[in-house]
Design a protein around this motif. Sequence first.
Motif, PDB file in Angstrom:
ATOM      1  N   ARG A 154       0.815  -1.230   0.000  1.00  0.00           N
ATOM      2  CA  ARG A 154       0.000   0.000   0.000  1.00  0.00           C
ATOM      3  C   ARG A 154       0.842   1.271   0.000  1.00  0.00           C
ATOM      4  O   ARG A 154       0.294   2.364   0.098  1.00  0.00           O
ATOM      5  CB  ARG A 154      -0.906   0.045   1.248  1.00  0.00           C
ATOM      6  CG  ARG A 154      -1.711  -1.199   1.476  1.00  0.00           C
ATOM      7  CD  ARG A 154      -2.989  -1.185   0.669  1.00  0.00           C
ATOM      8  NE  ARG A 154      -3.629  -2.498   0.732  1.00  0.00           N
ATOM      9  CZ  ARG A 154      -4.878  -2.701   1.155  1.00  0.00           C
ATOM     10  NH1 ARG A 154      -5.604  -1.687   1.560  1.00  0.00           N
ATOM     11  NH2 ARG A 154      -5.383  -3.913   1.160  1.00  0.00           N
ATOM     12  N   ASP A 163      -9.829  -3.889  -8.093  1.00  0.00           N
ATOM     13  CA  ASP A 163      -9.887  -2.476  -8.480  1.00  0.00           C
ATOM     14  C   ASP A 163      -9.873  -2.334 -10.013  1.00  0.00           C
ATOM     15  O   ASP A 163      -9.181  -1.488 -10.580  1.00  0.00           O
ATOM     16  CB  ASP A 163      -8.741  -1.679  -7.851  1.00  0.00           C
ATOM     17  CG  ASP A 163      -8.942  -1.473  -6.357  1.00  0.00           C
ATOM     18  OD1 ASP A 163     -10.075  -1.670  -5.875  1.00  0.00           O
ATOM     19  OD2 ASP A 163      -7.962  -1.132  -5.663  1.00  0.00           O
ATOM     20  N   ARG A 181     -10.592  -3.036  -0.675  1.00  0.00           N
ATOM     21  CA  ARG A 181     -10.581  -2.789  -2.117  1.00  0.00           C
ATOM     22  C   ARG A 181     -11.793  -3.435  -2.793  1.00  0.00           C
ATOM     23  O   ARG A 181     -12.615  -4.055  -2.139  1.00  0.00           O
ATOM     24  CB  ARG A 181      -9.264  -3.320  -2.694  1.00  0.00           C
ATOM     25  CG  ARG A 181      -8.069  -2.640  -2.024  1.00  0.00           C
ATOM     26  CD  ARG A 181      -6.748  -3.201  -2.457  1.00  0.00           C
ATOM     27  NE  ARG A 181      -6.460  -2.879  -3.857  1.00  0.00           N
ATOM     28  CZ  ARG A 181      -5.304  -3.186  -4.463  1.00  0.00           C
ATOM     29  NH1 ARG A 181      -4.355  -3.818  -3.781  1.00  0.00           N
ATOM     30  NH2 ARG A 181      -5.102  -2.866  -5.708  1.00  0.00           N
ATOM     31  N   GLU A 182     -11.894  -3.237  -4.118  1.00  0.00           N
ATOM     32  CA  GLU A 182     -13.056  -3.745  -4.852  1.00  0.00           C
ATOM     33  C   GLU A 182     -12.689  -4.933  -5.710  1.00  0.00           C
ATOM     34  O   GLU A 182     -11.704  -4.899  -6.444  1.00  0.00           O
ATOM     35  CB  GLU A 182     -13.612  -2.636  -5.759  1.00  0.00           C
ATOM     36  CG  GLU A 182     -14.309  -1.556  -4.981  1.00  0.00           C
ATOM     37  CD  GLU A 182     -15.104  -0.633  -5.889  1.00  0.00           C
ATOM     38  OE1 GLU A 182     -15.414  -1.020  -7.031  1.00  0.00           O
ATOM     39  OE2 GLU A 182     -15.406   0.480  -5.423  1.00  0.00           O
TER      40      GLU A 182
END
Lengths: 272, 154
Positions: free
Chosen positions: A56, B52, B69-70
């Motif tokens: 990240r 994503d 997240r997706e």
Amino acid sequence: MIPATFTYRRAESVDEAIELAGQYGEDAKFLAGGHSLLPLMKLRLAQPEVLVDIGRLRDLSYIRDQGDHVAIGALTRHHDLATSELLAEQLPLLHHAAGTIGDPQVRHRGTIGGSLAHADPAGDLPAVVLALEATLVARGPSGSREIPATEFFRGLFESALEPGELLTEIRVPKPAARGWSFQKFTKRAIDWAIVGVAVQGDRIGLVNMGEKPVRATAVEQALASGASIRDAAEHAADGLSPASDVHASAEYRAQLARVLVRRGLEEARARA
Amino acid sequence: MKVTITVNGRETSAEVEDRTLLVHYLRDVLNLTATNIGCDTTTCGACTVLLDGEAVKSCTVLAAQADGREVTTVEGLAAEDGTMHPVQKAFHENHGLQCGFCTPGMVMAAVSLLKENPRPTEEQVRAGLEGNLCRCTGYHNIVKAVLAAAEETA
């Protein structure tokens, strides 16, 4: 297949990543895209007790023109390298080679820093940064240091990184000699290279020609002393001990290296 | 650990082991079993989903990495009224499948490919699907289907 149990920790900053790595020491591994590490963990070839997820850390994902060199954040993905206009213009060797790694799904996850830190002699990018004479920047508890690519690869899956040190940036000088070539010999699409050759000018990096990614120094020396491409390429396997495995014998790899180095040098010269 | 992942537009959450792979989260926790596990070694592409919006192999992503997240699986492609996504429709019309095992991954890889390159050449489609294996060797019709979907949506 599921990896053996481990503790997952997510770092929110470079400082936190280094702190976590220091806290767990040799039991910990950094997790970037995970496309080298997770397959090894599923096969139990790696069994870290802690994964420090650095995926990240968006501030380690960038490609910047710095005048005499291009600075690339360690978490820049292969997909980003392969679609970067700046790289297409300034470092076409890296741009092209990144687009040949694995497949689109792999390139959406894998990162340049992960690939280099993994130090797999069969990886494509180690040979590329060797040919480009890049400098790798690592950060640890006591600060940053620069490591020339030529001193970074130490052995099979072994790099110059100390435990707890994080690769943060790859600095690639803009090459004076513009001709380049990337030769990757595979049996099928998405395979690892049986042998690969990265050429920038008269600098040559070799994929899968021994325990670690190497420069074809015997060829470079022959070229420097005026040998023809054809004659110089005959030295491609000099002093090297490529592995014999299910894909190819050592003799076959040596022959491939001689052929691919010749093709690579010819293509690079045609592009210069 | 607790993960929260938006799957096909719906927020999902569960307590999972740290080592849980995304594909197991989808199949075993959410019971979304369209995403197949084939080789389990990041090769065959049967487990391809969108993370994503980009194709990834969910056998090589931790659920923890998808936290926050997706994710889109093939179950999330069709419209609410059942109208198929243009890529699904094109696979149907061009007979882009035989046994169907590779199909969910193949469709998701194609969706990702067309998002990045809406008008690919045949060669670009073949290269774009190199991470997905079809053991019925139905590649010809799969490529035809992706080109038809590109035509339809461009």
